[in-house]
Design a protein around this motif. Structure first.
Motif, PDB file in Angstrom:
ATOM      1  N   SER A 281       0.977  -1.136   0.564  1.00 15.78           N
ATOM      2  CA  SER A 281      -0.165   0.145   0.176  1.00 15.78           C
ATOM      3  C   SER A 281       0.582   1.342  -0.171  1.00 15.78           C
ATOM      4  O   SER A 281       0.165   2.002   0.020  1.00 15.78           O
ATOM      5  CB  SER A 281      -1.119  -0.316   0.909  1.00 15.78           C
ATOM      6  N   THR A 284      -0.388   4.218  -2.163  1.00 13.81           N
ATOM      7  CA  THR A 284      -1.162   4.760  -1.957  1.00 13.81           C
ATOM      8  C   THR A 284      -1.301   6.312  -0.833  1.00 13.81           C
ATOM      9  O   THR A 284      -2.972   7.139  -1.127  1.00 13.81           O
ATOM     10  CB  THR A 284      -1.993   3.746  -1.404  1.00 13.81           C
ATOM     11  N   LEU A 321      -6.748   5.628  -3.775  1.00  8.01           N
ATOM     12  CA  LEU A 321      -7.165   4.421  -3.816  1.00  8.01           C
ATOM     13  C   LEU A 321      -8.291   4.633  -5.023  1.00  8.01           C
ATOM     14  O   LEU A 321      -9.085   5.204  -5.378  1.00  8.01           O
ATOM     15  CB  LEU A 321      -8.362   4.059  -2.523  1.00  8.01           C
ATOM     16  N   TRP A 332      -6.511  -2.441   1.110  1.00  2.03           N
ATOM     17  CA  TRP A 332      -5.474  -1.336   1.044  1.00  2.03           C
ATOM     18  C   TRP A 332      -4.931  -1.352   2.775  1.00  2.03           C
ATOM     19  O   TRP A 332      -5.561  -1.388   3.684  1.00  2.03           O
ATOM     20  CB  TRP A 332      -4.692  -0.743   0.847  1.00  2.03           C
TER      21      TRP A 332
END
Length: 481
Positions: A281, A284, A321, A332
């Motif tokens: 992640s 992000t 996202l 995530w």
């Protein structure tokens, strides 16, 4: 319930709902989201409610008492079940939540968008997906338990009439001060809506100062903190501390992004609550910022001091996202450290937190690391912080003994010489009482003469084993002087 502020900001500052500091480009023309005929959310709760959950093993690291609300799907309060507000507690008192240290708490009775942890706000690119502000929506709240019935955490779910379902999940780890936080997006029926969407997440709100108002507090607190990892692997930390009576242009600001996202959150002198991404992640998290928050409880009882109600500060994280195609669900994962700023516990959670420790130590980082290492060694040896500090003090005194001894010896010699010359100085002071310039000259001459005589006497009185060359050399030096 919309975004509300009970008390006015400093002059010239207008309250505004949060917006993303940057947006992720979706690329190409944007297709309209096809929504069902009804505007009723697909998934939501019927009424507002709270849930108190005990996580982890009582009395051990990772023991939390957490209070959640389905209004916005947020954490209202977080207490540490193994850290207490006072010492010398009985076993029964140690089980009493009244003695647990609360590191995150709700901010007053006005439940605005900025008052609780893990609040999620839709940015301009994602507002169209939802029927109402996410922090006002009533999420479905579900307690998570394992196969043995042990409580693990909480899951929040909200589905809009536009055909998008969003989830937030918080789970504890046994024996660790780390919470696993997950965000999920599912495209149920939003045709043509697949592209990056941006949100703003508040990982921790609010944390108060650890110190009381008595005495001088040399550590500005609470602080919003953000860290970014540069290409060389070194983390750069940036903080902003709460100040009283902030200026109109000092209510919010952005942290400087200098590389990959490290972590962000809040801290005071003794505790920290920070969020960082896992490897999957990392991309992000695209930005971080800070903002000051009013203490609504304090303001309610101090109506004559509205500007002084700005006593908290939080970090916000911009999260990008990607909403998938119809029928696709994505999640995530992030990690949250919530606990004391103990070096071994921070590093056990992640090596990136070494930057947080270094930031606290500041200019004396090198010396402080050495002292802390010795202190940790003694703590492991004796198992008591009091004795460890005593042993550290003795160690420092032994290390400085040669320097202190030399200084004491030099001072004793000086006092001895001054004792010999003082009568002569007093005599000259009386003799030349009316001529200050002459008095100073004669006193300087007398002191120099006494110094030479004293040095010669010391040389002649040296032990017989002193080499003759050294005595001769010192005599030559004295003659030259």
């Amino acid at each position: 319930m919309g975004w509300t502020v009970m008390f006015p900001p400093p002059p010239g500052v207008q309250p505004q709902a949060p917006t993303s500091s940057s947006e992720v480009s979706g690329g190409g023309a944007e297709a309209a989201v096809v929504a069902p005929a009804s505007s009723t959310p697909l998934i939501s709760a019927e009424s507002e409610e709270t849930l108190l959950v005990e996580l982890g093993q009582p009395g051990a690291a990772g023991h939390y008492l957490a209070l959640f609300s389905n209004r916005g799907g947020r954490l209202l309060s977080l207490k540490l079940g193994d850290v207490y507000t006072q010492g010398e507690l009985t076993p029964e008192q140690q089980e009493d939540p009244a003695y647990f240290v609360e590191i995150l708490r709700a901010n007053g009775q006005v439940d605005g968008w900025n008052t609780a942890s893990f609040g999620l706000v839709a940015g301009p690119s994602s507002k169209e997906l939802f029927d109402e502000p996410l922090n006002d929506a009533l999420w479905q709240m579900e307690e998570l338990v394992d196969s043995f019935g042990k409580k693990e955490g909480v899951r929040f779910t909200y589905g809009s009439s536009k055909g998008v379902v969003i989830t937030k999940e918080l789970r504890a780890r046994d024996g660790e001060r780390v919470l696993d936080f997950t965000i999920g997006l599912e495209n149920v029926s939003a045709v043509g809506a697949s592209r990056p969407r941006q949100f703003r997440l508040t990982p921790a709100a609010v944390m108060g100062a650890a110190s009381d108002d008595s005495g001088m507090n040399m550590y500005p607190e609470p602080q919003a903190i953000s860290a970014w990892i540069e290409s060389g692997g070194e983390a750069q930390v940036e903080t902003d501390a709460m100040v009283s009576l902030p200026a109109p242009d000092d209510i919010s600001g952005a942290f400087n992004a200098t590389g990959a996202f490290g972590f962000a959150g809040v801290q005071n002198k003794f505790f920290a609550c920070t969020l960082r991404p896992d490897a999957s992640s990392q991309n992000t998290l695209v930005g971080a910022s800070w903002r000051r928050v009013q203490d609504l409880d304090w303001a309610a009882s101090n109506l004559d001091k509205p500007l002084e109600s700005w006593q908290f500060i939080v970090s916000d994280v911009d999260v990008a996202l990607h909403l998938g195609d119809v029928g696709e669900a994505r999640t995530w994962n992030y990690e949250v450290y919530a606990g004391p700023k103990a070096r071994e516990e921070l590093l056990a959670a992640s090596g990136v937190y070494d930057a947080l420790i270094s930031e606290d130590l500041g200019f004396f980082e090198g010396i402080a690391h050495l002292i802390l290492s010795v202190l940790d060694f003694y703590m492991g040896l004796v198992g008591n912080w009091g004795w460890a500090i005593i042993l550290l003090t003795l160690t420092v005194r032994l290390m400085l003994f040669p320097i202190n001894r030399r200084s004491q010896t030099a001072m004793a010699r000086y006092q001895k010489k001054m004792k010999r010359v003082q009568p002569k100085l007093d005599e000259l002071k009386t003799k030349y009482a009316n001529n200050v310039q002459k008095q100073r000259e004669e006193q300087a001459r007398a002191a120099a003469s006494q110094e030479r005589e004293g040095a010669l006497g010391e040389a002649l009185l040296e032990p017989a084993y002193v080499p003759g060359q050294r005595l001769a050399a010192r005599g030559a030096d004295l003659r030259l002087s």
